[in-house]
Design a protein around this motif. Structure first.
Motif, PDB file in Angstrom:
ATOM      1  N   VAL A 145      14.874  -6.989 -26.359  1.00  0.00           N
ATOM      2  CA  VAL A 145      14.382  -6.968 -27.738  1.00  0.00           C
ATOM      3  C   VAL A 145      12.853  -6.850 -27.726  1.00  0.00           C
ATOM      4  O   VAL A 145      12.185  -7.541 -26.960  1.00  0.00           O
ATOM      5  N   LYS A 146      12.313  -5.986 -28.600  1.00  0.00           N
ATOM      6  CA  LYS A 146      10.857  -5.827 -28.613  1.00  0.00           C
ATOM      7  C   LYS A 146      10.166  -6.928 -29.430  1.00  0.00           C
ATOM      8  O   LYS A 146       9.163  -7.490 -29.005  1.00  0.00           O
ATOM      9  N   ASN A 147      10.694  -7.222 -30.623  1.00  0.00           N
ATOM     10  CA  ASN A 147      10.111  -8.237 -31.499  1.00  0.00           C
ATOM     11  C   ASN A 147      11.218  -9.194 -31.937  1.00  0.00           C
ATOM     12  O   ASN A 147      12.229  -8.740 -32.497  1.00  0.00           O
ATOM     13  N   ALA A 148      11.045 -10.478 -31.685  1.00  0.00           N
ATOM     14  CA  ALA A 148      12.027 -11.495 -32.084  1.00  0.00           C
ATOM     15  C   ALA A 148      11.475 -12.260 -33.280  1.00  0.00           C
ATOM     16  O   ALA A 148      10.380 -12.836 -33.216  1.00  0.00           O
ATOM     17  N   ILE A 149      12.233 -12.252 -34.384  1.00  0.00           N
ATOM     18  CA  ILE A 149      11.822 -12.909 -35.628  1.00  0.00           C
ATOM     19  C   ILE A 149      12.925 -13.887 -35.998  1.00  0.00           C
ATOM     20  O   ILE A 149      14.030 -13.484 -36.377  1.00  0.00           O
ATOM     21  N   LEU A 150      12.661 -15.180 -35.871  1.00  0.00           N
ATOM     22  CA  LEU A 150      13.674 -16.210 -36.042  1.00  0.00           C
ATOM     23  C   LEU A 150      13.458 -16.923 -37.368  1.00  0.00           C
ATOM     24  O   LEU A 150      12.447 -17.612 -37.552  1.00  0.00           O
ATOM     25  N   VAL A 152      10.732  -3.494 -45.620  1.00  0.00           N
ATOM     26  CA  VAL A 152       9.800  -2.939 -46.602  1.00  0.00           C
ATOM     27  C   VAL A 152       8.382  -2.903 -46.020  1.00  0.00           C
ATOM     28  O   VAL A 152       7.662  -1.902 -46.146  1.00  0.00           O
ATOM     29  N   GLY A 153       7.976  -3.983 -45.359  1.00  0.00           N
ATOM     30  CA  GLY A 153       6.655  -4.001 -44.754  1.00  0.00           C
ATOM     31  C   GLY A 153       6.494  -2.945 -43.675  1.00  0.00           C
ATOM     32  O   GLY A 153       5.464  -2.256 -43.605  1.00  0.00           O
ATOM     33  N   LEU A 154       7.515  -2.792 -42.835  1.00  0.00           N
ATOM     34  CA  LEU A 154       7.463  -1.767 -41.790  1.00  0.00           C
ATOM     35  C   LEU A 154       7.372  -0.377 -42.403  1.00  0.00           C
ATOM     36  O   LEU A 154       6.617   0.482 -41.930  1.00  0.00           O
ATOM     37  N   ALA A 155       8.144  -0.145 -43.466  1.00  0.00           N
ATOM     38  CA  ALA A 155       8.125   1.162 -44.129  1.00  0.00           C
ATOM     39  C   ALA A 155       6.749   1.468 -44.709  1.00  0.00           C
ATOM     40  O   ALA A 155       6.356   2.637 -44.814  1.00  0.00           O
ATOM     41  N   ARG A 156       6.018   0.421 -45.073  1.00  0.00           N
ATOM     42  CA  ARG A 156       4.683   0.595 -45.644  1.00  0.00           C
ATOM     43  C   ARG A 156       3.586   0.565 -44.583  1.00  0.00           C
ATOM     44  O   ARG A 156       2.393   0.671 -44.917  1.00  0.00           O
ATOM     45  N   GLY A 157       3.961   0.398 -43.337  1.00  0.00           N
ATOM     46  CA  GLY A 157       2.980   0.450 -42.257  1.00  0.00           C
ATOM     47  C   GLY A 157       2.187  -0.811 -42.043  1.00  0.00           C
ATOM     48  O   GLY A 157       1.134  -0.791 -41.400  1.00  0.00           O
ATOM     49  N   TRP A 158       2.681  -1.954 -42.547  1.00  0.00           N
ATOM     50  CA  TRP A 158       1.964  -3.210 -42.396  1.00  0.00           C
ATOM     51  C   TRP A 158       2.102  -3.748 -40.976  1.00  0.00           C
ATOM     52  O   TRP A 158       3.054  -3.419 -40.243  1.00  0.00           O
ATOM     53  N   ASP A 159       1.184  -4.657 -40.609  1.00  0.00           N
ATOM     54  CA  ASP A 159       1.363  -5.354 -39.335  1.00  0.00           C
ATOM     55  C   ASP A 159       2.449  -6.412 -39.499  1.00  0.00           C
ATOM     56  O   ASP A 159       2.868  -6.738 -40.620  1.00  0.00           O
ATOM     57  N   LEU A 160       2.908  -6.954 -38.378  1.00  0.00           N
ATOM     58  CA  LEU A 160       4.086  -7.812 -38.408  1.00  0.00           C
ATOM     59  C   LEU A 160       3.840  -9.115 -39.159  1.00  0.00           C
ATOM     60  O   LEU A 160       4.741  -9.635 -39.833  1.00  0.00           O
ATOM     61  N   ARG A 161       2.637  -9.650 -39.088  1.00  0.00           N
ATOM     62  CA  ARG A 161       2.342 -10.885 -39.819  1.00  0.00           C
ATOM     63  C   ARG A 161       2.480 -10.652 -41.327  1.00  0.00           C
ATOM     64  O   ARG A 161       3.097 -11.451 -42.032  1.00  0.00           O
ATOM     65  N   ASP A 162       1.934  -9.564 -41.829  1.00  0.00           N
ATOM     66  CA  ASP A 162       2.038  -9.275 -43.251  1.00  0.00           C
ATOM     67  C   ASP A 162       3.483  -8.962 -43.645  1.00  0.00           C
ATOM     68  O   ASP A 162       3.925  -9.325 -44.743  1.00  0.00           O
ATOM     69  N   CYS A 163       4.212  -8.280 -42.765  1.00  0.00           N
ATOM     70  CA  CYS A 163       5.641  -8.040 -43.027  1.00  0.00           C
ATOM     71  C   CYS A 163       6.372  -9.359 -43.239  1.00  0.00           C
ATOM     72  O   CYS A 163       7.185  -9.499 -44.172  1.00  0.00           O
ATOM     73  N   ALA A 199       4.398 -13.182 -56.081  1.00  0.00           N
ATOM     74  CA  ALA A 199       4.973 -14.419 -55.547  1.00  0.00           C
ATOM     75  C   ALA A 199       4.363 -14.758 -54.191  1.00  0.00           C
ATOM     76  O   ALA A 199       4.050 -15.919 -53.907  1.00  0.00           O
ATOM     77  N   MET A 200       4.195 -13.758 -53.342  1.00  0.00           N
ATOM     78  CA  MET A 200       3.607 -13.980 -52.015  1.00  0.00           C
ATOM     79  C   MET A 200       2.210 -14.594 -52.131  1.00  0.00           C
ATOM     80  O   MET A 200       1.829 -15.455 -51.332  1.00  0.00           O
ATOM     81  N   ASN A 201       1.465 -14.157 -53.132  1.00  0.00           N
ATOM     82  CA  ASN A 201       0.078 -14.599 -53.275  1.00  0.00           C
ATOM     83  C   ASN A 201      -0.099 -15.859 -54.123  1.00  0.00           C
ATOM     84  O   ASN A 201      -1.191 -16.445 -54.111  1.00  0.00           O
ATOM     85  N   PHE A 234      15.266 -11.729 -46.275  1.00  0.00           N
ATOM     86  CA  PHE A 234      14.093 -11.773 -45.398  1.00  0.00           C
ATOM     87  C   PHE A 234      14.020 -10.494 -44.572  1.00  0.00           C
ATOM     88  O   PHE A 234      12.947  -9.881 -44.444  1.00  0.00           O
ATOM     89  N   THR A 235      15.153 -10.075 -44.019  1.00  0.00           N
ATOM     90  CA  THR A 235      15.188  -8.832 -43.251  1.00  0.00           C
ATOM     91  C   THR A 235      14.751  -7.657 -44.107  1.00  0.00           C
ATOM     92  O   THR A 235      14.004  -6.784 -43.655  1.00  0.00           O
ATOM     93  N   ALA A 236      15.224  -7.632 -45.367  1.00  0.00           N
ATOM     94  CA  ALA A 236      14.792  -6.561 -46.277  1.00  0.00           C
ATOM     95  C   ALA A 236      13.286  -6.560 -46.440  1.00  0.00           C
ATOM     96  O   ALA A 236      12.642  -5.496 -46.452  1.00  0.00           O
ATOM     97  N   GLY A 237      12.694  -7.749 -46.550  1.00  0.00           N
ATOM     98  CA  GLY A 237      11.246  -7.831 -46.683  1.00  0.00           C
ATOM     99  C   GLY A 237      10.519  -7.295 -45.464  1.00  0.00           C
ATOM    100  O   GLY A 237       9.501  -6.597 -45.590  1.00  0.00           O
ATOM    101  N   VAL A 238      11.037  -7.606 -44.279  1.00  0.00           N
ATOM    102  CA  VAL A 238      10.445  -7.064 -43.048  1.00  0.00           C
ATOM    103  C   VAL A 238      10.528  -5.542 -43.054  1.00  0.00           C
ATOM    104  O   VAL A 238       9.558  -4.835 -42.739  1.00  0.00           O
TER     105      VAL A 238
END
Length: 316
Positions: free
Chosen positions: A219-224, A266-277, A307-309, A260-264
């Motif tokens: 696995v490249k990135n593990a998000i628990l 969406v962030g990837l689709a927008r080119g965000w870094d993983l922390r922002d995702c 909501a995030m902010n 949560f996975t959907a949010g990740v």
């Protein structure tokens, strides 16, 4: 150039939820509750619906029954903007469905009929069509009797051949489930299980050790995801980090991991870094937990950014 932002493949289920449920009435008696809903749910279904709500061009790849619940699933997904061209209909079994009596604290025991989840396969000759997206999400390993194992591995392997970003989640994990998951791991870019399910397979409850275990297997990135304790992230490059959950009044935890996975995604689709995702994904999960069902109070990308902010964070 792929047609879709995301293709969500696998477990789609019709949830029938009621809240708040404190007991099952004796005999044939009735209790009165506040709310009942029917929703599109599942480790791929809820993720697809939430991705569409958040603005992604989304393809659903699954099977539903030739019954009223199947009609509902297709109609609801279409209303959200999900393309259902690859949603097959199977008249031999009913649509996968779950009854969820939601407790006052948001927990929900489940009564489940596997139905079409057990018969789902990507039709022969349609694999590349199912993978026609920048991001390919596979969700539901463990309940996809006909798709689990070699078909899932082949789908993920082919996705990587085509240059897709892959995300992956499972459901109802047991140590036995690991035998289905292990050959998938080298083809997974973002593995997004709950800490409970990941721990069942890794044999340890320490998030750092769990993340190392799965990254050691490819696995490249593990998000628990860790519920009220937030999320533990072990990126492909850089240091591991934690993010807290939002401090909200929880109505129902159904679909929080899927959202949560959907949010990740969406962030990837927008080119965000993983922390922002993951920050955004935490807000998506919070908006879902504030209502009943796998879409909860999730209404738009803009509302979720707000909501995030603005939602307070829990002090862990």
């Amino acid at each position: 150039m792929p047609t879709y932002d995301v293709s969500s493949i696998g477990f789609y289920v019709c949830d029938i939820l009621g809240r708040p449920v404190t007991r099952i009435p004796d005999g044939g008696r009735a209790d009165y509750i506040q709310e009942i809903r029917m929703t599109v749910a599942g480790t791929a279904g809820a993720t697809a619906a939430d991705c569409a709500i958040l603005g992604l061009k989304t393809l659903a790849v699954t099977t539903v029954g030739e019954d009223e619940m199947g009609d509902f699933m297709v109609a609801k997904l279409t209303r959200f903007g999900v393309d259902c061209a690859m949603v097959a209909r199977d008249g031999s079994v009913q649509t996968s469905a779950t009854i969820l009596p939601v407790r006052p604290n948001g927990e929900r025991p489940a009564l489940h009929v596997p139905g079409t989840a057990a018969t789902f396969r990507i039709p022969e000759g349609r694999l590349d069509a199912a993978l026609d997206a920048r991001i390919v999400h596979v969700g539901g390993t463990g309940l996809l009797k006909s798709f689990d194992g070699a078909p899932t591995v082949e789908a993920l392997r082919r996705a990587k051949e085509l240059g897709r970003i892959t995300t992956f989640d499972l459901i109802q994990a047991t140590p036995e489930t690991f035998e289905l998951v292990r050959p998938c791991l080298p083809y997974i870019d973002y593995f997004v299980p709950s800490i409970e399910e990941a721990s069942e397979m890794a044999g340890t409850t320490d998030p750092a050790e769990v993340a190392r275990f799965f990254k050691g297997l490819g696995v490249k990135n593990a998000i628990l995801t860790m519920g009220g304790e937030g999320v533990y992230v072990s990126p492909e490059a850089g240091e591991d980090f934690r993010l807290p959950a939002h401090a909200i009044e929880v109505v129902d935890t159904t679909g929080c991991g899927d959202s949560f996975t959907a949010g990740v995604i969406v962030g990837l689709a927008r080119g965000w870094d993983l922390r922002d995702c993951c920050r955004f994904a935490s807000a998506v999960a919070a908006r879902v937990a504030m209502g009943l069902g796998s879409d909860g109070k999730l209404v738009s990308f803009e509302d979720t950014i707000e909501a995030m902010n603005t939602l307070p964070l829990r002090a862990n």
